[in-house]
Write an enzyme that holds these catalytic residues in place. Structure first.
Site, PDB file in Angstrom:
ATOM      1  N   ASP A   1     102.787 -19.352 -58.431  1.00 49.57           N
ATOM      2  CA  ASP A   1     104.257 -19.391 -58.385  1.00 49.57           C
ATOM      3  C   ASP A   1     104.754 -20.811 -58.076  1.00 49.57           C
ATOM      4  OD1 ASP A   1     106.999 -19.168 -57.327  1.00 49.57           O
ATOM      5  OD2 ASP A   1     106.658 -17.013 -57.483  1.00 49.57           O
TER       6      ASP A   1
ATOM      7  N   CYS B   1      99.122 -18.443 -54.712  1.00 50.58           N
ATOM      8  CA  CYS B   1      99.693 -17.982 -55.978  1.00 50.58           C
ATOM      9  C   CYS B   1     100.137 -19.180 -56.817  1.00 50.58           C
ATOM     10  CB  CYS B   1     100.884 -17.066 -55.706  1.00 50.58           C
ATOM     11  SG  CYS B   1     101.575 -16.348 -57.222  1.00 50.58           S
TER      12      CYS B   1
ATOM     13  N   ARG C   1     107.321 -21.863 -56.789  1.00 47.06           N
ATOM     14  CA  ARG C   1     108.066 -22.043 -55.531  1.00 47.06           C
ATOM     15  C   ARG C   1     107.147 -22.146 -54.322  1.00 47.06           C
ATOM     16  NH1 ARG C   1     111.207 -16.594 -56.209  1.00 47.06           N
ATOM     17  NH2 ARG C   1     109.060 -16.083 -56.734  1.00 47.06           N
TER      18      ARG C   1
ATOM     19  N   HIS D   1     102.701 -14.463 -50.940  1.00 48.24           N
ATOM     20  CA  HIS D   1     104.112 -14.779 -50.666  1.00 48.24           C
ATOM     21  C   HIS D   1     104.990 -13.604 -51.052  1.00 48.24           C
ATOM     22  CE1 HIS D   1     105.534 -15.567 -54.870  1.00 48.24           C
ATOM     23  NE2 HIS D   1     104.236 -15.667 -55.068  1.00 48.24           N
TER      24      HIS D   1
ATOM     25  N   CYS E   1     106.613 -11.984 -54.826  1.00 47.68           N
ATOM     26  CA  CYS E   1     105.566 -12.380 -55.768  1.00 47.68           C
ATOM     27  C   CYS E   1     105.710 -11.580 -57.064  1.00 47.68           C
ATOM     28  CB  CYS E   1     104.187 -12.149 -55.161  1.00 47.68           C
ATOM     29  SG  CYS E   1     102.836 -12.675 -56.244  1.00 47.68           S
TER      30      CYS E   1
HETATM   31 ZN   LIG Z   1     103.170 -14.921 -56.651  1.00 49.26          ZN
END
Ligand SMILES: [Zn+2]
Length: 208
Positions: free
Chosen positions: A43, A41, A45, A97, A100
């Site tokens: 993302d 992803c 993090r 994750h 998400c």
């Molecule tokens: Zn995500």
């Protein structure tokens, strides 16, 4: 964030690499032969190499919202083709994750404009597993399960491609489904029974 800091960090990073190996960048410049294709992803993090303790040269990486493998997406299809057919990676990992945002958005009915067709692919995952998901009363648990099922369905999407099918057949390429638990930092192998799942659907997706 001070962007100047990024360039300062870069200088320190170069120094730290050269301290261990004076030829580090010379070697890096010669080419790559990663063993792993990581599809994760976007993302901020969920880093790719960092959470696996790997570095430059180790992993071929593709990231998008909610780690999707969409057959009509020229971007991810090109990455998969290049990694499997040219770099000859031995493993392809789909890494989702918990928490998400993409998966969460797909669980809600908001109109998100341009994001709608992308998130619809996750809604399709929900539809495929509606019975199991709707039976879960705890919304948080349902959300986590959808993250896992999304990883599973993206692994299936990988196997639908001729590139991956041929590499699995001819040289034992392995497909893995993982989840990064953002609350603990732990990487979890979902141990998806791909052979079992594929037994039921390969009559539909099999390509010679
Ligand atoms: Zn995500």
């Amino acid at each position: 964030m001070q962007l100047d800091k990024v360039f300062e960090n870069n200088k320190k990073w170069i120094a730290s690499k050269l301290e261990v190996d004076a030829n580090y960048f010379e070697e890096l410049g010669k080419g790559q032969s990663p063993e792993l294709l990581y599809i994760g992803c976007s993302d901020s993090r969920v880093t790719a190499e960092d959470l696996m303790g790997l570095g430059p040269g180790d992993v071929f990486v593709h990231r998008n919202i909610a780690n999707m493998v969409v057959g009509t997406d020229l971007n991810s299809m090109s990455v998969i083709d290049y990694a499997v057919n040219h770099l000859k990676v031995n493993h392809v990992v789909i890494c989702g994750h918990y928490s998400c945002g993409g998966v969460k958005a797909a669980m809600q009915s908001a109109d998100l404009g341009l994001l709608n067709p992308w998130l619809r692919n996750i809604r399709d995952v929900y539809r495929l597993h509606k019975k199991e998901l709707n039976a879960m009363e705890d919304e948080e648990k349902r959300y986590e399960r959808l993250v896992e099922l999304n990883v599973q369905e993206q692994c299936v999407n990988l196997i639908k491609t001729a590139t991956v099918q041929k590499a699995v057949r001819n040289r034992g390429l392995q497909v893995h489904g993982w989840v990064f638990d953002i609350h603990t930092g732990k990487l979890i192998d979902l141990k998806i029974d791909l052979d079992g799942i594929l037994k039921n659907i390969m009559e539909i997706y099999h390509l010679d």
